[in-house]
Design a protein around this motif. Sequence first.
Motif, PDB file in Angstrom:
ATOM      1  N   GLU A 300       0.823  -1.215   0.000  1.00  0.00           N
ATOM      2  CA  GLU A 300       0.000   0.000   0.000  1.00  0.00           C
ATOM      3  C   GLU A 300       0.859   1.268   0.000  1.00  0.00           C
ATOM      4  OE1 GLU A 300      -3.090  -0.003  -0.595  1.00  0.00           O
ATOM      5  OE2 GLU A 300      -3.566   2.099  -0.203  1.00  0.00           O
ATOM      6  N   ARG A 301       1.944   1.253   0.752  1.00  0.00           N
ATOM      7  CA  ARG A 301       2.708   2.496   0.845  1.00  0.00           C
ATOM      8  C   ARG A 301       3.382   2.836  -0.490  1.00  0.00           C
ATOM      9  NH1 ARG A 301       6.690  -0.966   2.723  1.00  0.00           N
ATOM     10  NH2 ARG A 301       8.783  -0.429   2.006  1.00  0.00           N
ATOM     11  N   TYR A 303       1.988   2.118  -3.509  1.00  0.00           N
ATOM     12  CA  TYR A 303       0.891   2.685  -4.305  1.00  0.00           C
ATOM     13  C   TYR A 303       0.610   4.121  -3.872  1.00  0.00           C
ATOM     14  CZ  TYR A 303      -3.845   3.228  -6.173  1.00  0.00           C
ATOM     15  OH  TYR A 303      -4.959   3.684  -6.819  1.00  0.00           O
ATOM     16  N   GLN A 304       0.535   4.331  -2.555  1.00  0.00           N
ATOM     17  CA  GLN A 304       0.174   5.664  -2.051  1.00  0.00           C
ATOM     18  C   GLN A 304       1.234   6.708  -2.386  1.00  0.00           C
ATOM     19  OE1 GLN A 304      -2.658   6.576  -1.303  1.00  0.00           O
ATOM     20  NE2 GLN A 304      -3.661   4.611  -0.914  1.00  0.00           N
ATOM     21  N   MET A 307       0.170   8.362  -5.362  1.00  0.00           N
ATOM     22  CA  MET A 307      -1.133   9.038  -5.342  1.00  0.00           C
ATOM     23  C   MET A 307      -1.033  10.389  -4.648  1.00  0.00           C
ATOM     24  SD  MET A 307      -2.874   7.003  -7.054  1.00  0.00           S
ATOM     25  CE  MET A 307      -1.864   5.743  -7.824  1.00  0.00           C
ATOM     26  N   THR A 308      -0.005  11.118  -4.945  1.00  0.00           N
ATOM     27  CA  THR A 308       0.152  12.461  -4.393  1.00  0.00           C
ATOM     28  C   THR A 308       0.207  13.419  -5.583  1.00  0.00           C
ATOM     29  OG1 THR A 308       2.526  12.203  -4.455  1.00  0.00           O
ATOM     30  CG2 THR A 308       1.457  11.638  -2.386  1.00  0.00           C
TER      31      THR A 308
END
Length: 442
Positions: A300-301, A303-304, A307-308
């Motif tokens: 997840e980290r 992917y995230q 997403m910024t």
Amino acid sequence: MNDRATVPTLENSAFFMPFSMNRQFKKAPRLIARAEGMHYYTPEGRKLIDGTSGLWCVNAGHCREKIVKAVQKQVAELDFAPAFQMGHPLAFEFADRIAALAPGDLKRVFFTNSGSESVDTALKLALAYHRARGEGHRMRLIGRERGYHGVNFGGTAVGGVVGNRKIFGALVTGVDHIRHTHDLEKNAFSRGQPKHGAELADDLERLCALHDASTIAAVIVEPVACSGGVLVPPVGYLERLRAICDKHGILLIFDEVITAWGRLGKPFGAQHFGVLPDLIATAKGITNGTVPMGAVFMRERIYQAFMTGPENAIEMPHGYTYSSHPLACAAGLATMQVYEEEGLLTRAAELWPYWEEQAHALKGLPNVIDIRNIGLIAAIELAPRAGAPGMRGLDAHTKAFEKGAYIRVAGDIIALAPPLIIRKEEIDQLFEIVRGVLKTTN
Ligand SMILES: Cc1ncc(COP(=O)(O)O)c(C=O)c1O
């Protein structure tokens, strides 16, 4: 005019075969015309037991009706859909379906069309991830000797099979390799994970000291190095590699193009070993080999980190025309249904003890210097002929074809990994053929 004859024959065919001895093959071809379940059939109708799941991909056996029907239906309904700034429902459904099987928080999925593309995608994700978090100085990629990560430039560079690398120039810069784990002196005839060699993971510390860890983006290894000769990781080795990566902020990529989808008795090899990587590259069994497809799973980290920034920016400037192809998604969904209904993602764990016994029963046959196994994989290593490495393996491959089995060899190492639907009687048949081959291969 080229020098091909006017009437094409197989011997002068235009087809430049991949990873093949073209001239030799075309003189004495080994053709397959049909397949069903555990078997291939030659054009003359001769039946061959499939000892290596095609190329380690047909985990549910051949021409499974559910998968065939799903692909037939899909091709008539939506033959192609663009995946860039557009979508089709099956892509989202399939990503969620396979993410549910993935270990830990590796629940985000990037689709590709092959293992090679999955590997290069994973490497690019690792570099871009570090850059996104302000560590763009992490540019080095570390592979392992004898590793196989497909044939694209990134995968060839981090790969460690010399014959696959040496004729392609300098490949990608900033790549280095840790040592392989094969040690016949200490570990010959190991059952499951060999006892000796966890400390070989410390070779990564050597590279961290040489290059400075802050320049290293990722380490990529196959949990079991299959194409390079079935090298099973020593007990504690993968855990140690994970710990060193954590210590230095390096991403750990598992190339599970073979070990995912049930080969080791769990959906992913990472689950079998209890070691959580940061990215997993898969392909092959994801569609049971029917339609080309690959997928990269990320934590997840990771992917995230993408997403910024502004929402009207493309987060990952990467992808393939055929990423999440409708036929592949349909095949993949049907494949997962078959895996689930028949318990195939865990079946290797049930068959493992029987498989192991039959494999190790070949000990003592001529030229056998090692037998090793894990999950539904076994390797029989033969002593190379003096001055002709690989020839004994090649002989074994062609003899097996004559005797009714399709098997893969890596040099002088016979690699067996049958479809996960194999029955005990078929395991017996397969090893009986291999026994006959070994008895007559001088
Ligand atoms: C571990 C591993 N990575 C990558 C690949 C490359 O996959 P493909 O041939 O689908 O590109 C393979 C193929 O055997 C593989 O075993």
